[in-house]
Motif scaffolding. Structure first.
Motif, PDB file in Angstrom:
ATOM      1  N   ARG A 262      40.849  35.917  -5.980  1.00  0.00           N
ATOM      2  CA  ARG A 262      39.766  36.701  -6.587  1.00  0.00           C
ATOM      3  C   ARG A 262      39.839  36.648  -8.109  1.00  0.00           C
ATOM      4  NH1 ARG A 262      41.193  40.276  -2.337  1.00  0.00           N
ATOM      5  NH2 ARG A 262      42.474  41.509  -3.788  1.00  0.00           N
ATOM      6  N   LEU A 263      41.055  36.706  -8.667  1.00  0.00           N
ATOM      7  CA  LEU A 263      41.232  36.651 -10.108  1.00  0.00           C
ATOM      8  C   LEU A 263      40.763  35.315 -10.662  1.00  0.00           C
ATOM      9  CD1 LEU A 263      42.300  37.963 -12.679  1.00  0.00           C
ATOM     10  CD2 LEU A 263      44.567  37.040 -12.146  1.00  0.00           C
ATOM     11  N   ARG A 264      41.096  34.227  -9.980  1.00  0.00           N
ATOM     12  CA  ARG A 264      40.648  32.900 -10.421  1.00  0.00           C
ATOM     13  C   ARG A 264      39.131  32.808 -10.420  1.00  0.00           C
ATOM     14  NH1 ARG A 264      44.794  28.914  -7.074  1.00  0.00           N
ATOM     15  NH2 ARG A 264      46.560  29.066  -8.536  1.00  0.00           N
ATOM     16  N   ALA A 265      38.525  33.380  -9.381  1.00  0.00           N
ATOM     17  CA  ALA A 265      37.059  33.341  -9.296  1.00  0.00           C
ATOM     18  C   ALA A 265      36.445  34.130 -10.445  1.00  0.00           C
ATOM     19  CB  ALA A 265      36.609  33.906  -7.954  1.00  0.00           C
ATOM     20  N   ASP A 266      37.040  35.288 -10.785  1.00  0.00           N
ATOM     21  CA  ASP A 266      36.533  36.102 -11.888  1.00  0.00           C
ATOM     22  C   ASP A 266      36.677  35.373 -13.219  1.00  0.00           C
ATOM     23  OD1 ASP A 266      35.919  38.103 -10.127  1.00  0.00           O
ATOM     24  OD2 ASP A 266      37.739  39.287 -10.521  1.00  0.00           O
ATOM     25  N   VAL A 267      37.814  34.704 -13.407  1.00  0.00           N
ATOM     26  CA  VAL A 267      38.045  33.960 -14.650  1.00  0.00           C
ATOM     27  C   VAL A 267      37.053  32.817 -14.767  1.00  0.00           C
ATOM     28  CG1 VAL A 267      39.667  32.462 -15.867  1.00  0.00           C
ATOM     29  CG2 VAL A 267      40.479  34.590 -14.833  1.00  0.00           C
ATOM     30  N   ALA A 268      36.822  32.100 -13.651  1.00  0.00           N
ATOM     31  CA  ALA A 268      35.882  30.986 -13.666  1.00  0.00           C
ATOM     32  C   ALA A 268      34.475  31.465 -13.997  1.00  0.00           C
ATOM     33  CB  ALA A 268      35.895  30.287 -12.305  1.00  0.00           C
ATOM     34  N   ALA A 269      34.094  32.612 -13.439  1.00  0.00           N
ATOM     35  CA  ALA A 269      32.762  33.167 -13.706  1.00  0.00           C
ATOM     36  C   ALA A 269      32.642  33.579 -15.167  1.00  0.00           C
ATOM     37  CB  ALA A 269      32.507  34.360 -12.782  1.00  0.00           C
TER      38      ALA A 269
END
Length: 278
Positions: A262-269
Motif C-alpha cells: 500500500r505504501l509503494r502504491a501511495d508513493v507511486a501515486a
C-alpha cells in the motif's frame, strides 16, 4: 438434520460418554453466528491440527480466518477443551455429493467432487481439532484416539445418528484437505462399537492409528509449525484485534507485506501527481 445441541447439552453428552472436558473461558458465546447460520446440523467432522500447542490458535484463529476454528480441541492427553457451542470456521465448503452421503448416513462415502456443487459445512458440522502434526509419523496416543472416538460417539448418540454421520475433512473438502491422518473407515467402526453399548460402557477395543514414537519433523514441517501454527497476540492497531486476538507469526509478515504494498502504491501515486504538476 437436527437442532444443534446447547452448550449445556453438549458438555453433558460428552461427560456421559466419558470424555474429560475442560471449558475455555468464554467458549459458550464464542462463535461465528453473526456471519452465518449454525444448524440444522447433520454430522461430525474430524480434523488434525497439523501443529503443536494449537489450543490458542483453535480458539482465536488467524488474521485471515477468525476463530473459533472448531468446537473442541483435543490434546495428546485426551483432554477435550471446549472452544465453541455455535458456528465455527472449520469445515469450509463441503462437496454436495459428500454432504448428501452424510445426510443419508450412507455406508460408502464418495470422493468429494466440486462438480456436484458445494454446501457451507460450517452450518452443518460439529468439528474437532485433534492435536497432531498430520505427517504420518506423529502418533495419536491411545488415550487421545479413544477420547476422539468418545467425542464423536457422544454427539451421534445425542442426536440419534449412526457412525456414518462421522466423516473426515478429507472426505468432504473440495480444497484437497488431508485431515485427519488416520483411516476414517476404521474410526467409524470404532465409533459404531461405542454406540452399540451404553454411553457409560468401558471402552471397546479400538484400533489406534499409530504406536510409533514421535520423530523429528522434516524442515518443511518444522517451518509450517513455527510460522503457520504458533499463535501470538495480535497487534493493537489491527482492526480485527478484538474479534481475533491471536495471530500466527506468518500473519504478521502478511500484514507488514500488505502495508508495504500500500505504501509503494501511495508513493507511486504521489510521484505521478508531482510529475503532472511539474
Amino acid at each position: 438434520m437436527a437442532t444443534p445441541l446447547s452448550a449445556d447439552r453438549l458438555v453433558s453428552a460428552l461427560k456421559a460418554e466419558g470424555v474429560t472436558v475442560v471449558e475455555h473461558a468464554g467458549w459458550r458465546s464464542h462463535n461465528r453466528n453473526a456471519v452465518g447460520a449454525w444448524g440444522p446440523v447433520n454430522g461430525v467432522l474430524i480434523h488434525h491440527t497439523a501443529g503443536t500447542s494449537s489450543a490458542a490458535l483453535v480458539y482465536g484463529g488467524r488474521a485471515d480466518l477468525p476463530g473459533p476454528l472448531a468446537h473442541t480441541h483435543l490434546a495428546k492427553s485426551g483432554v477435550a477443551t471446549m472452544m465453541s457451542a455455535g458456528r465455527a470456521n472449520h469445515a469450509g465448503k463441503a462437496a454436495r455429493n459428500a454432504f448428501d452421503a452424510v445426510v443419508a448416513e450412507a455406508a460408502t462415502h464418495p470422493k468429494p467432487s466440486a462438480s456436484t456443487g458445494t454446501v457451507d459445512g460450517n452450518v452443518h458440522f460439529y468439528g474437532i481439532e485433534i492435536e497432531n502434526l498430520g505427517n504420518g509419523r506423529d502418533p495419536y496416543p491411545a488415550v487421545q484416539y479413544e477420547a476422539a472416538v468418545r467425542w464423536a460417539a457422544a454427539i451421534c448418540r445425542a442426536h440419534g445418528w449412526g457412525a456414518n454421520s462421522v466423516v473426515g475433512h478429507k472426505e468432504t473438502s473440495i480444497e484437497g484437505k488431508v485431515d485427519p491422518s488416520f483411516d476414517m473407515a476404521v474410526f467409524r467402526r470404532d465409533v459404531a462399537a461405542r454406540l452399540a453399548g451404553p454411553a457409560s460402557a468401558k471402552p471397546p477395543k479400538t484400533t489406534t492409528p499409530s504406536k510409533e514414537k514421535p520423530v523429528a519433523a522434516k524442515k518443511p514441517q518444522t517451518y509450517k509449525d513455527v510460522w503457520d501454527t504458533d499463535a501470538a497476540t495480535a497487534p493493537s492497531t489491527s482492526t480485527t484485534a478484538k474479534t481475533n486476538p491471536t495471530w500466527a507469526p506468518i500473519s504478521f509478515l502478511r500484514e507488514i507485506y500488505d502495508g508495504i504494498v500500500r505504501l509503494r502504491a501511495d508513493v507511486a501515486a504521489l510521484r505521478a501527481d508531482l510529475n503532472k504538476k511539474g
